[in-house]
Design an enzyme around this catalytic site. Structure first.
Site, PDB file in Angstrom:
ATOM      1  N   GLU A  12      37.192  43.300  35.749  1.00 36.41           N
ATOM      2  CA  GLU A  12      38.187  44.309  36.113  1.00 36.41           C
ATOM      3  C   GLU A  12      37.515  45.665  36.354  1.00 36.41           C
ATOM      4  O   GLU A  12      37.824  46.660  35.694  1.00 36.41           O
ATOM      5  CB  GLU A  12      39.268  44.403  35.043  1.00 36.41           C
ATOM      6  CG  GLU A  12      40.082  43.124  34.963  1.00 36.41           C
ATOM      7  CD  GLU A  12      41.238  43.180  33.976  1.00 36.41           C
ATOM      8  OE1 GLU A  12      41.228  44.061  33.099  1.00 36.41           O
ATOM      9  OE2 GLU A  12      42.136  42.336  34.072  1.00 36.41           O
TER      10      GLU A  12
ATOM     11  N   GLU B 189      43.058  35.377  35.628  1.00 34.47           N
ATOM     12  CA  GLU B 189      43.542  35.573  34.249  1.00 34.47           C
ATOM     13  C   GLU B 189      45.055  35.690  34.259  1.00 34.47           C
ATOM     14  O   GLU B 189      45.639  36.328  35.141  1.00 34.47           O
ATOM     15  CB  GLU B 189      43.025  36.886  33.656  1.00 34.47           C
ATOM     16  CG  GLU B 189      41.602  36.905  33.233  1.00 34.47           C
ATOM     17  CD  GLU B 189      41.257  38.250  32.574  1.00 34.47           C
ATOM     18  OE1 GLU B 189      42.145  38.895  31.993  1.00 34.47           O
ATOM     19  OE2 GLU B 189      40.091  38.644  32.681  1.00 34.47           O
TER      20      GLU B 189
HETATM   21  C1  GAL Z   1      42.331  41.700  30.858  1.00 32.48           C
HETATM   22  C2  GAL Z   1      40.848  41.593  30.592  1.00 32.48           C
HETATM   23  C3  GAL Z   1      40.552  40.500  29.590  1.00 32.48           C
HETATM   24  C4  GAL Z   1      41.447  40.637  28.394  1.00 32.48           C
HETATM   25  C5  GAL Z   1      42.860  40.618  28.874  1.00 32.48           C
HETATM   26  C6  GAL Z   1      43.874  40.692  27.784  1.00 32.48           C
HETATM   27  O1  GAL Z   1      42.679  42.894  31.454  1.00 32.48           O
HETATM   28  O2  GAL Z   1      40.161  41.308  31.780  1.00 32.48           O
HETATM   29  O3  GAL Z   1      39.201  40.587  29.205  1.00 32.48           O
HETATM   30  O4  GAL Z   1      41.179  41.831  27.732  1.00 32.48           O
HETATM   31  O5  GAL Z   1      43.089  41.709  29.719  1.00 32.48           O
HETATM   32  O6  GAL Z   1      45.181  40.618  28.291  1.00 32.48           O
END
Ligand code: GAL
Length: 686
Positions: A169, A327
């Protein structure tokens, strides 16, 4: 040795030719972030056995593992990573190998505190978070690329490595650094973009407040907590910041490419509203655009937010290429205020919602729930309670479904006939500085017009302002305050060629430098609209103005914003009824041959947007993807000789759709009327 970075190019480098389709797994990709370094070795065997049970075929490895591999300056211990990669490979699980540069190790932060980013008020972000590095820091760049090179040398040709995942990110936490080194890099960027300091003075209109610059050293990033930066300075700093991070991504990608043929990507955070960086200019530099999407637990329309994000990913992926959900969460994240779990069925429905809109897989943060560290209460595929949990049962069910949908991989979402233009620069401009109304949110209008189409099951692409618009019969431009001339020209051409263009308030008011276009608002569009505004009337909190017109389906009250509009070739289809604007046009339409240009001068409430979208759909002949009961989302993906209809029921009761085919999830032949169970999903090979 003196560290020096190459200057950040003032124009985003031309992307490579559209890369070949990426094959991450035999079917759709399924898995998540895997952090074995947080667990004793004996747990790993259980991990891999359970991954196989769930049908996991791809995991993201090593995202935050810089400090656990490079344990001291130049000292590397690869043993655990070697073991993990072999274990996964031996079990047929592919690796999305991350460069761990989001989280510099403690020894580096201690030796070089100057790599940490500086906030606008001069405060240097201390170590302890993530992305705690300045994109213009040559020291950070040197250490980061050195480690990336070592990683790529070691694993670049390993058959388990299916994809590279650069950082994490990028920009989440460090998108804007205000340190001295950033100031220098910004000046270099400005010189490349504008050519001279005189040109900068002209572009920013620095005669105001006597802010003319005589020497480059006088130009600073917008600093300080109070006051308002010059809009030209502000916008250029936002653009520079996006380009500076992209330059870092490209530097890592270049190193990886010297040691590996595996495709390269980075996980974006694409959603509604102005994004942290201009992702539309980044996406073409990824082999497959990847997105992180988390629903907001307090968003009553979270499925629509999810659909918006998928439509925007597709809109920036080029040729509607498949993208990848990198994700999402199986339950509550841990960064919201009240991290509610997902309702039963939501893990499957949300994941397949992303697939419906073009993702070639469903990935999560993270595989196994951590017991320690800041994210100890974040949900995971394997929760703290283990396999006797509802989440685990749904994770296994999702794996089964993704397996059944393997043949969908590589197909594309069908061509939409409607588009909404979303532009980060316009969003940044709308939300910052001394604007006539300082509470307007860019995402509000984007979401609202998308919602109305989504509820009618009319597919729409959310496209950047650089997109080619020829395929679209309806193009909606919400609150695009700043517009560059090339984009404005493409938009003005829509009605000329028989399409319908709808522009909402505060669009096309300023040029690329943030300077107001004179002669009546919205300067960039007033001719094509046949209407112009001479005064803005922002409303006070609680103030409402009634508007009425047949196209709305009844009178409604608007809040926040109104305008004094004059007709110059258009007709008023809706008029203001109360306030000093009484009788004046609120929504206008200009017929242009077979096309039309609409202007909406106020933020319409949902009912009115629905009414107008109904009219636009009739006018342009837009059809829903399928005839269904309300509450069902319908999207189609198409391949060479086949098509797949995704039907997602977001309602709490069974609903029906007119559709026919072979349901890949249940194996049954269904239709011509199909029941989609409450909260359930059907995917029909038509
Ligand atoms: C994302 C991040 C992950 C984790 C996740 C939690 O933004 O890339 O590493 O922190 O959030 O929701």
């Amino acid at each position: 040795m003196e560290d020096r970075l190459d200057a950040v190019p003032a124009r985003v480098p031309a992307p490579p030719e559209a890369p070949p389709p990426v094959r991450l797994a035999d079917g759709l990709a399924y898995g998540g972030d895997y952090n074995p370094e947080q667990w004793p070795r004996e747990v790993w065997d259980e991990d891999v056995a359970l991954m196989r049970e769930a049908g996991v075929n791809l995991v993201t490895l090593g995202v935050f593992a810089w400090g656990t591999v490079e344990t001291a300056d130049g000292v590397r211990d690869w043993s655990w990573m070697d073991d993990a990669i072999e274990l996964l490979h031996g079990s047929g699980i592919g690796v999305d190998l991350a460069t761990p540069t989001a989280a510099p190790p403690q020894w580096l932060l201690t030796a070089h505190p100057e790599i940490a980013p500086v906030l606008a008020d001069g405060y240097r972000e201390p170590a302890g978070g993530r992305n705690a590095w300045c994109p213009a820091s040559p020291v950070y760049r040197r250490f980061a690329l050195r480690h990336v090179e070592a990683l790529a040398e070691r694993y670049g040709r390993h058959p388990a490595v299916r994809l590279w995942h650069v950082g994490n990110e990028l920009g989440g936490g460090n998108a804007r650094c205000h340190c001295e080194r950033s100031a220098e890099a910004f000046r270099e960027w400005l010189e490349r973009r504008h050519g001279s300091l005189d040109a900068v003075n002209a572009a920013w209109g620095t005669a105001q407040w006597g802010h003319r610059y005589d020497r480059w050293e006088e130009v600073m990033p917008p600093r300080g907590r109070h006051g308002a930066p010059n809009p030209g300075l502000f916008l250029d700093y936002e653009r520079y910041s996006s380009d500076a991070l992209l330059a870092h991504y490209l530097a890592e990608k270049e190193v990886l490419g010297r040691h590996s043929d595996a495709p390269v990507t980075t996980n974006l955070m694409v959603g509604a509203g102005a994004q942290v960086v201009d992702y539309a200019s980044w996406a073409p530099h990824t082999a497959v655009a990847a997105n992180d999407h988390y629903t907001s637990v307090d968003d009553p329309l979270r499925e629509q937010d999810l659909a918006f994000s998928g439509d925007r990913m597709r809109g920036m992926s080029g040729d509607r290429r498949p993208w990848l959900l990198m994700e999402s969460s199986t339950g509550g994240p841990s960064w919201q205020q009240r991290n509610r779990a997902k309702d039963p069925g939501e893990i499957v429905r949300h994941s397949l919602g992303h697939v419906a809109r073009g993702s070639d897989g469903a990935m999560f943060f993270q595989w196994r729930a951590s017991t320690a560290g800041a994210e100890q209460f974040h949900s995971a595929m394997l929760p703290h309670s283990g396999t006797r949990s509802r989440v685990w049962r749904e994770v296994v069910e999702l794996g089964r479904h993704l397996h059944a949908l393997a043949e969908v991989r590589g197909t594309t979402v069908e061509q939409a006939r409607a588009a909404i233009v979303a532009d980060d620069v316009a969003g940044w401009a709308l939300q910052h500085g001394l604007k006539p109304h300082r509470g307007l949110r860019y995402g509000r209008e984007l979401r609202e017009w998308h919602r109305a189409l989504w509820e009618r099951r009319i597919l729409c692409d959310v496209v950047p302002s650089t997109a080619d618009l020829d395929e679209y019969d309806l193009v909606i431009v919400p609150t695009m305050l700043v517009v560059d001339e090339a984009a404005a020209e493409r938009l003005r051409a829509v009605p000329e060629r028989g399409g319908t263009l709808l522009v909402t308030y505060l669009s096309g008011v300023c040029d690329v430098n943030g300077q107001v276009i004179t002669g009546g608002f919205p300067g960039a569009f007033r001719d094509v609209l046949g209407a112009w505004t001479d005064e803005f009337y922002p409303l006070q909190q609680g103030e409402r103005v009634r508007i009425d017109g047949d196209v709305l389906g009844g009178p409604v009250a608007v809040e926040d914003w109104t305008e004094r509009v004059h007709l110059e070739g258009a007709e008023a289809t809706v008029r203001y009824e109360s306030s000093s604007l009484g009788g004046g046009p609120a929504v206008t339409r200009r017929a242009v041959g077979d096309g039309a240009a609409w202007y909406v001068s106020a933020p319409l409430p949902s009912d009115a947007v629905d009414g107008l979208v109904r009219r636009l759909a009739e006018e342009t002949g837009l059809e829903p993807t399928a005839e269904t009961d309300p509450g069902i989302e319908a999207v189609r993906r198409v391949g060479d000789d086949r098509s797949y209809l995704f039907l997602l029921n977001h309602a709490g009761t069974d609903r029906k759709a007119e559709a026919e085919g072979h349901d890949l999830l249940t194996g049954e032949r269904v239709g011509p009327t199909v029941t989609v169970p409450a909260g359930g999903v059907r995917v029909l090979r038509e």
